[in-house]
Each structure stands twice: as C-alpha cells, then as structure tokens.
Write a protein that holds these residues in place. Structure first.
Motif, PDB file in Angstrom:
ATOM      1  N   THR A  65       0.861  -1.177   0.000  1.00  0.00           N
ATOM      2  CA  THR A  65       0.000   0.000   0.000  1.00  0.00           C
ATOM      3  C   THR A  65       0.895   1.224   0.000  1.00  0.00           C
ATOM      4  N   THR A  66       0.292   2.351  -0.294  1.00  0.00           N
ATOM      5  CA  THR A  66       1.046   3.602  -0.280  1.00  0.00           C
ATOM      6  C   THR A  66       0.156   4.722   0.228  1.00  0.00           C
ATOM      7  N   PRO A  67       0.725   5.634   1.001  1.00  0.00           N
ATOM      8  CA  PRO A  67      -0.067   6.777   1.451  1.00  0.00           C
ATOM      9  C   PRO A  67      -0.241   7.835   0.365  1.00  0.00           C
ATOM     10  N   GLU A  68       0.559   7.744  -0.700  1.00  0.00           N
ATOM     11  CA  GLU A  68       0.470   8.776  -1.738  1.00  0.00           C
ATOM     12  C   GLU A  68       0.813   8.218  -3.114  1.00  0.00           C
ATOM     13  N   ASN A  94       7.030   6.946  -4.178  1.00  0.00           N
ATOM     14  CA  ASN A  94       8.341   6.651  -3.596  1.00  0.00           C
ATOM     15  C   ASN A  94       8.187   6.062  -2.202  1.00  0.00           C
ATOM     16  N   THR A  95       6.961   5.981  -1.732  1.00  0.00           N
ATOM     17  CA  THR A  95       6.672   5.533  -0.381  1.00  0.00           C
ATOM     18  C   THR A  95       5.708   4.364  -0.437  1.00  0.00           C
ATOM     19  N   TYR A  96       6.046   3.289   0.244  1.00  0.00           N
ATOM     20  CA  TYR A  96       5.118   2.153   0.277  1.00  0.00           C
ATOM     21  C   TYR A  96       5.253   1.407   1.599  1.00  0.00           C
ATOM     22  N   ASN A  97       4.204   0.666   1.917  1.00  0.00           N
ATOM     23  CA  ASN A  97       4.147  -0.139   3.130  1.00  0.00           C
ATOM     24  C   ASN A  97       4.004  -1.606   2.736  1.00  0.00           C
TER      25      ASN A  97
END
Length: 169
Positions: A65-68, A94-97
């Motif tokens: 998942t990603t917040p953005e 560039n951001t993921y969980n």
C-alpha cells in the motif's frame, strides 16, 4: 486505424526507490500483457475513482500500500480493428508499506534504472518511462497494429504540471 467507439479506463502504478535508483516492475502471469514486465494496475471498477482504483490494484497485485500516489502521465492506446481505446492513468510513488509479494497475476521484481528490461515490456514503455524517471509529466497516444507490438503512430509530449487525479483524455 479503427474508429474509436469507446474507451476503458485503466491505472498503471510504479513504485520507485529513488535513493537507490530502482523501479519495481511485475511480470504479468496471465491475461492481457501476459509474459511482459510492467507496472501494477488494471481496470477502474464501476463505483471507484481512478485514484481509488490505482490504490486497490497496487495492493491486489503486489501486496503493498502507499499513502500517496502522484499522477505523472495519461496515455491513450488503440489497437487495429479494436474500436475500444485504453485510457491509462500513470502513477508513481516513492513511499510504500509492506514487502512486495507475488500474486496470482504478477511477480514483482526490482530493477536498477540502468537495467530496465525494455525488451520484455510493452514497446511504447521505452518512450515514456524515461520521462517519468526524470520526474517529468507526460501525455501521449500510441496506435498499435493488431499484433499489439508494432506502433503505427505515436504522439508524446511532456507537460509542466502534475495531472489532476480525475482528468481524462
């Protein structure tokens, strides 16, 4: 070229590790694009926005998942003798969980920017993916022969601003 009588909205998401200059691609294991590396994505469902569809597809296909998500491109694809065009909304993050994992549809793999496997990707990717990796935005159209390999016509241009998340061609 066929006359376009309709279009299907799709999403395409790329997870980037910019500090290490790597991109996460998935090997398509079934369906349209089988045997090709690509970003993650697919159809936008009836009751969801394009952005919601992008988030859902990334989670379903790579288990992250990603917040953005940043919308960086909009592409229109046509195929000879097929009246339905594909309107593809291209996103990056560039951001993921989570840790990318193989799903029924995709097998994720990290590639260095200088080792992207263009020879096992859609032929048009070599035109616009480098633009995305340079942190630029783009719109384009690619008309393919029925073989889904040969490009009959291509139009591609960079634009100065990020596309609004619900903008259409």
């Amino acid at each position: 070229m066929s006359t376009i009588t309709g279009k299907k909205q799709l999403t395409l998401i790329f997870v980037l590790d910019e500090s290490n200059k790597k991109i996460l691609l998935g090997m398509k294991k079934r369906g349209f694009g089988h045997g090709k590396f690509n970003g993650f994505g697919g159809k936008v469902e009836k009751d969801e926005t394009i952005l919601e569809g992008a988030h859902r597809e990334l989670e379903e296909e790579a288990f992250v998942t990603t917040p953005e998500l940043h919308r960086v491109g909009l592409l229109l694809f046509t195929f000879e003798n097929d009246p339905k065009a594909l309107e593809v909304h291209v996103f990056k993050t560039n951001t993921y969980n989570g840790e990318p994992k193989e799903s029924e549809e995709m097998r994720p793999e990290w590639f260095s920017y200088d080792a992207i496997p263009y020879d096992t990707m859609w032929y048009d990717d070599q035109y616009w993916l480098p633009i995305m990796l340079q942190d630029k935005h783009f719109i384009g159209r690619f008309d393919f022969k029925e073989d889904q390999t040969t490009i009959i016509n291509e139009e591609l241009k960079t634009i100065d601003t990020e596309l609004p998340s619900e903008w259409e061609l």
